[in-house]
Motif scaffolding. Sequence first.
Motif, short mmCIF file in Angstrom:
data_model
loop_
_atom_site.label_atom_id
_atom_site.label_comp_id
_atom_site.label_asym_id
_atom_site.label_seq_id
_atom_site.Cartn_x
_atom_site.Cartn_y
_atom_site.Cartn_z
N LYS A 127 46.93 53.89 20.68
CA LYS A 127 47.34 55.25 20.35
C LYS A 127 47.76 56.03 21.60
O LYS A 127 48.73 56.78 21.59
N VAL A 128 46.99 55.86 22.68
CA VAL A 128 47.33 56.56 23.92
C VAL A 128 48.66 56.05 24.47
O VAL A 128 49.52 56.83 24.89
N ALA A 129 48.84 54.73 24.46
CA ALA A 129 50.09 54.15 24.95
C ALA A 129 51.27 54.62 24.10
O ALA A 129 52.36 54.88 24.62
N GLU A 130 51.07 54.73 22.80
CA GLU A 130 52.14 55.18 21.91
C GLU A 130 52.54 56.61 22.23
O GLU A 130 53.74 56.94 22.28
N ARG A 131 51.56 57.47 22.48
CA ARG A 131 51.87 58.86 22.80
C ARG A 131 52.54 58.97 24.17
O ARG A 131 53.44 59.78 24.37
N LEU A 132 52.08 58.18 25.13
CA LEU A 132 52.72 58.16 26.45
C LEU A 132 54.16 57.70 26.31
O LEU A 132 55.07 58.26 26.94
N THR A 148 45.37 58.22 36.49
CA THR A 148 43.92 58.33 36.28
C THR A 148 43.55 58.01 34.84
O THR A 148 44.05 58.63 33.91
N LEU A 149 42.67 57.03 34.69
CA LEU A 149 42.16 56.65 33.38
C LEU A 149 40.70 57.06 33.27
O LEU A 149 39.91 56.79 34.18
N HIS A 164 46.56 53.18 42.22
CA HIS A 164 47.60 53.46 43.22
C HIS A 164 48.91 53.82 42.53
O HIS A 164 49.64 54.71 42.98
N ASN A 165 49.23 53.13 41.43
CA ASN A 165 50.45 53.40 40.67
C ASN A 165 50.11 53.92 39.28
O ASN A 165 49.10 53.52 38.70
N PRO A 166 50.93 54.79 38.72
CA PRO A 166 50.68 55.28 37.36
C PRO A 166 50.73 54.14 36.34
O PRO A 166 51.45 53.16 36.53
N ILE A 167 49.98 54.30 35.25
CA ILE A 167 49.95 53.28 34.22
C ILE A 167 50.36 53.89 32.88
O ILE A 167 50.24 55.09 32.66
N TYR A 168 50.82 53.03 31.96
CA TYR A 168 51.15 53.48 30.61
C TYR A 168 51.17 52.33 29.61
O TYR A 168 51.20 52.56 28.40
N HIS A 169 51.09 51.08 30.05
CA HIS A 169 51.10 49.95 29.13
C HIS A 169 49.78 49.85 28.38
O HIS A 169 48.70 50.00 28.98
N LYS A 170 49.86 49.55 27.12
CA LYS A 170 48.67 49.45 26.27
C LYS A 170 47.68 48.42 26.80
O LYS A 170 46.46 48.68 26.87
N ASP A 171 48.15 47.24 27.18
CA ASP A 171 47.25 46.19 27.63
C ASP A 171 46.49 46.58 28.89
O ASP A 171 45.30 46.27 29.03
#
Length: 415
Positions: A277-282, A291-292, A311-318
């Motif tokens: 759900k978070v990845a879908e909204r991103l 930051t997670l 160090h790098n931004p993330i957005y992938h569900k896995d």
Amino acid sequence: MKVLSKGRIIFHVDMNSFYASVEQAHNPELKGKTIAIAGNPKERRGIIVTSSYEARAKGIYTTMNVAEALRKCPDLILLPPDFPKYRAASKAMFSILRGYTDLIEPVSIDEGYIDITKNTDNRHPIEIAKEIQLRILNELDLPCSIGIAPNKFLAKTASDMKKPMGITVLRKRDIPTKLWPLPVIEMHGVGESTAKKLASIKVNTIGDLAHIEEHVIRQALGKNGVRLRARANGEDNREVDPNSIYETKSVGNSTTLPNDETDNEILEKTFDTLASKVAERLDAKKLCGPTLSILIRDADWQNHTRSRTFHNPIYHKDVIYEEAVKLFYKTWDGAPIRLLGVTISNVIDRKQSVEQLSIFNFEDFAKQEPIYDLINKIQKKFGKGAIQKGIEIGKKSNYASKTSFSKDFLDDLKE
């Protein structure tokens, strides 16, 4: 009539029992009745989102379990959330506010700040507040309360002092008599965890917080403690910022489990759902963040949080799932769990994320710099939403990625 002062004049407009009031406006037969907006009553995640003032008078409150609410008030009318309806009402409310000033800062679907310092037309602020309140009531059939003050903190505090349909003025000279005697937990920005830390240093009232020495509060709560101490003294220099609607700071999702849970497989499956759900909204907003954070609420309603900054931004569900589970096992003590949550914060547009320069892409990156410089100049002059680099047409997000519990309603205000 004299105006309040030569200083700033800020309103905090707060809609009263918003979701329930919208339902009553759409269906007059519900007026005067005990109604509540809730999730699925058949599952324990069915909690009260909000309730009418008639229901509140019978002891119904936000976050109350639906089963408990029905035991306390058998004639309670339960309604499912209707987010499109609430977003339409919110848009109409902010449209009315725009008739008084361009300095509007929405902070949630049902509240916002307006700065009318330069828009009084020699009228008393209370007169303007009454007009706004009556227009929202007459045109939308919705009640609201308005706080009037020289800064945002005091305006927000004032709007809570009289509900429903209240108008309250809170000046700095009122602070010793109206604010300082109150328990510190009643101050905006102070939650249960912060209140406990404050109690450990003998800060029990807002007045105690206002008078504590700065080095003591800094040691106990860091920069946030210093900020809260300033608020307790009525100090708040934040501007009413219309551009805030373009600034999403975090994207998250949480869920209450049907039962107090200790089964690892079920908990990991829950994290998988939350990560999706978070990845879908991103993805819907084309955002990423470094930051997670995870939230664990145990069966005793104690919250436990843990976060990691990459160090790098993330957005992938896995990636979100894998890192959330790692944090979970570092945090969880095996106690039964009631709720889990996952959030990505400090989010930015993916186009703005910093690339790792290499011998293969540094020339392309350098070519982009004049474009970004031009965009920055235009945005400084005309606002953050004035121009973007490129136009990306993504897939249309489903409603799971657009709920009023987030600030997705702000998209309506950018049109």
